[in-house]
Design a protein around this motif. Structure first.
Motif, short mmCIF file in Angstrom:
data_model
loop_
_atom_site.label_atom_id
_atom_site.label_comp_id
_atom_site.label_asym_id
_atom_site.label_seq_id
_atom_site.Cartn_x
_atom_site.Cartn_y
_atom_site.Cartn_z
N GLY A 31 17.01 13.30 18.98
CA GLY A 31 18.40 13.70 18.77
C GLY A 31 19.19 12.65 18.01
N LEU A 32 18.98 11.38 18.35
CA LEU A 32 19.66 10.29 17.65
C LEU A 32 19.25 10.25 16.18
N ALA A 33 17.98 10.49 15.90
CA ALA A 33 17.50 10.47 14.51
C ALA A 33 18.15 11.59 13.70
N PHE A 34 18.26 12.79 14.30
CA PHE A 34 18.89 13.90 13.57
C PHE A 34 20.37 13.63 13.35
N ILE A 35 21.05 13.05 14.35
CA ILE A 35 22.46 12.71 14.19
C ILE A 35 22.62 11.66 13.09
N ALA A 36 21.72 10.67 13.06
CA ALA A 36 21.79 9.65 12.01
C ALA A 36 21.58 10.26 10.63
N LEU A 37 20.66 11.22 10.53
CA LEU A 37 20.43 11.89 9.25
C LEU A 37 21.67 12.66 8.81
N CYS A 38 22.28 13.40 9.72
CA CYS A 38 23.49 14.15 9.40
C CYS A 38 24.63 13.20 9.02
N THR A 39 24.71 12.07 9.71
CA THR A 39 25.75 11.10 9.39
C THR A 39 25.55 10.53 7.99
N LEU A 40 24.32 10.26 7.63
CA LEU A 40 24.03 9.76 6.28
C LEU A 40 24.43 10.78 5.22
N VAL A 41 24.10 12.05 5.47
CA VAL A 41 24.47 13.11 4.52
C VAL A 41 25.99 13.21 4.42
N ALA A 42 26.68 13.12 5.57
CA ALA A 42 28.14 13.22 5.56
C ALA A 42 28.77 12.04 4.83
N LEU A 43 28.21 10.83 5.00
CA LEU A 43 28.76 9.66 4.33
C LEU A 43 28.53 9.70 2.82
N LEU A 44 27.35 10.14 2.42
CA LEU A 44 27.08 10.23 0.97
C LEU A 44 27.87 11.37 0.34
N GLY A 45 28.06 12.45 1.08
CA GLY A 45 28.93 13.52 0.62
C GLY A 45 28.51 14.12 -0.71
N TYR A 46 29.47 14.18 -1.64
CA TYR A 46 29.24 14.84 -2.92
C TYR A 46 28.18 14.15 -3.76
N ASN A 91 35.89 9.15 -11.17
CA ASN A 91 35.21 7.90 -10.90
C ASN A 91 34.35 8.08 -9.67
N ILE A 92 33.59 7.04 -9.34
CA ILE A 92 32.63 7.16 -8.25
C ILE A 92 33.32 7.46 -6.93
N PHE A 93 34.44 6.80 -6.65
CA PHE A 93 35.11 7.00 -5.37
C PHE A 93 35.74 8.38 -5.26
N SER A 94 36.42 8.83 -6.32
CA SER A 94 37.03 10.15 -6.27
C SER A 94 35.99 11.25 -6.18
N THR A 95 34.84 11.04 -6.83
CA THR A 95 33.75 12.01 -6.70
C THR A 95 33.24 12.05 -5.27
N TRP A 96 33.09 10.88 -4.63
CA TRP A 96 32.63 10.84 -3.23
C TRP A 96 33.61 11.53 -2.30
N LEU A 97 34.92 11.38 -2.57
CA LEU A 97 35.93 11.90 -1.66
C LEU A 97 36.26 13.36 -1.91
N HIS A 98 36.42 13.72 -3.18
CA HIS A 98 36.90 15.06 -3.50
C HIS A 98 35.92 15.91 -4.29
N GLY A 99 34.83 15.31 -4.79
CA GLY A 99 33.95 16.06 -5.67
C GLY A 99 34.37 15.90 -7.12
N ARG A 100 33.69 16.61 -7.99
CA ARG A 100 33.95 16.48 -9.42
C ARG A 100 34.02 17.86 -10.06
N GLU A 101 35.09 18.10 -10.78
CA GLU A 101 35.23 19.38 -11.47
C GLU A 101 34.16 19.51 -12.56
N PRO A 102 33.57 20.69 -12.74
CA PRO A 102 32.55 20.86 -13.79
C PRO A 102 33.12 20.52 -15.16
N ASP A 103 32.35 19.79 -15.97
CA ASP A 103 32.80 19.40 -17.30
C ASP A 103 32.23 20.30 -18.40
#
Length: 392
Positions: A31-46, A91-103
């Protein structure tokens, strides 16, 4: 001297034995491993999403409700000047926080062929007999600049025609189901974290005051806890949302947290009633230590084990409550990819081919995450029990 060395090797802090008991519990570790995996995905985000547009909301009407492992050929064209000028700098931070509009502008196609200075596009699902629906575009329009025919054809094939795979298919709006499922971990874990922090801060404060002072203070606060306990959590969240006049993501976070503090307050109150007459507390009073210091530095740290176990169970309960509220339309609002909202969208399509996996995928994600927190909570409860043997 050998005896002293042996004694120093055996004498270990209590936390060591807690960790040893926890690592011996395989379900809790899983259970801890799955929570850690989900946390990693949530932190990396977009950064790790196939579709990193805001809320993973970039969809195509041509590929709505398609099954998993979908392969799509896309034509990429430059955006119109008006749309391009409306986009801010990424930029890298805004992409991590809000995503990036298609160019670029992408269009799913069923096939193509070159004809002179043009490219003929075949829409998805169109047969050769329906040639009237074919679309002709100038190569210079696709590329964005003029040039020799051979060079333009080569550039179109190399840079403007791509194959994309949707591993989990698409939803009713033609959006990538995998991206929205992964991004949903950020909302589920975020609401659980905020709810647990609010419940711990408020519950510890109320429970500590009620248990330490007792008397009429305890009676009043216990009455407040009983009244809040008797109100269903969903009704409280509805009332808080109406009071704040909003249904945004953060309102859902705070509302869920304000419904879960009673559990913490009751546990802290019970522990405080049993610890306030302990010898070290009496010694602190004799030495003239302030009440706030006695509670914060001497009493509450001794409740660390029960509070950690309760926090994990509240984490799971918060995720379930948020999913239920979003399913009812009272929690996170579209187009945010909440797992509960995704279950609702799939539920509305039950009876169709796509309804089954659009319901099962987010439902399985909710179940696995809640199960992981419950397994971890059970493991922590056993780990903090001194009667549990430690191997080695």
């Amino acid at each position: 001297m050998a005896a002293a060395a042996q004694a120093s090797a055996v004498a270990r802090p209590p936390g060591y034995y807690v960790r040893q008991r926890l690592w011996q519990n395989r379900p809790a570790v899983a259970g801890l491993a799955f929570i850690a995996l989900c946390t990693l995905v949530a932190l990396l985000g977009y950064w790790v999403l196939p579709d990193n547009s805001p809320n993973a909301n970039h969809g195509f009407v041509q590929i709505q409700k398609e099954r998993p492992v979908l392969h799509v050929l896309l034509l990429r064209q430059p955006l119109p000047d008006s749309a391009r000028n409306g986009q801010g700098a990424d930029n890298i931070f805004s992409t991590w926080l809000h995503g990036r509009e298609p160019d670029v502008q992408e269009t799913p196609i069923g096939g193509y062929e070159f004809s002179g200075d043009s490219i003929i596009l075949k829409p998805r699902g169109v047969h050769s007999a329906e040639a009237g629906r074919l679309r002709r575009l100038a190569l210079a329009t696709v590329v964005g600049h003029p040039g020799p025919r051979a060079e333009l054809q080569r550039e179109v094939q190399q840079h403007h025609l791509i194959n994309r795979t949707y591993l989990l298919g698409t939803d009713k709006a033609g959006r990538d189901e995998l991206s929205r499922l992964l991004l949903g971990t950020r909302i589920s874990l975020g609401i659980g974290l905020v709810a647990v922090l609010i419940s711990l801060v408020l519950g510890m404060a109320v429970g500590a005051v009620a248990g330490y002072f007792g008397g009429w203070v305890d009676s009043v606060l216990l009455g407040v806890m009983t009244v809040v306990w008797s109100i269903p959590g969903i009704m409280l969240v509805i009332a808080i949302s109406l009071a704040l006049d909003s249904k945004g993501v953060w309102v859902s976070f705070v509302a869920v947290g304000l419904t879960m503090w009673v559990d913490v307050a009751r546990v802290v109150r019970g522990q405080m009633l049993s610890l306030r007459s302990a010898t070290y507390v009496e010694a602190g009073r004799v030495l003239g230590l302030p009440t706030s210091r006695l509670i914060a530095q001497h009493l509450l740290p001794n409740m660390r084990g029960p509070l950690i176990v309760l926090a994990t169970s509240n984490f799971a309960a918060a995720i379930l409550l948020e999913a239920g509220l979003s399913f009812l339309g009272l929690g996170v609002q579209p187009p945010a990819p909440s797992w509960g909202l995704m279950v609702k969208e799939g539920y509305d399509l039950l009876g169709t081919e796509a309804g089954l996996w659009l319901t099962l995928l987010p439902g399985a994600a909710i179940s696995l995450l809640v199960l992981s927190f419950n397994l971890l909570g059970n493991g922590l409860r056993d780990a903090y029990d001194p009667k549990t043997p430690v191997a080695g």
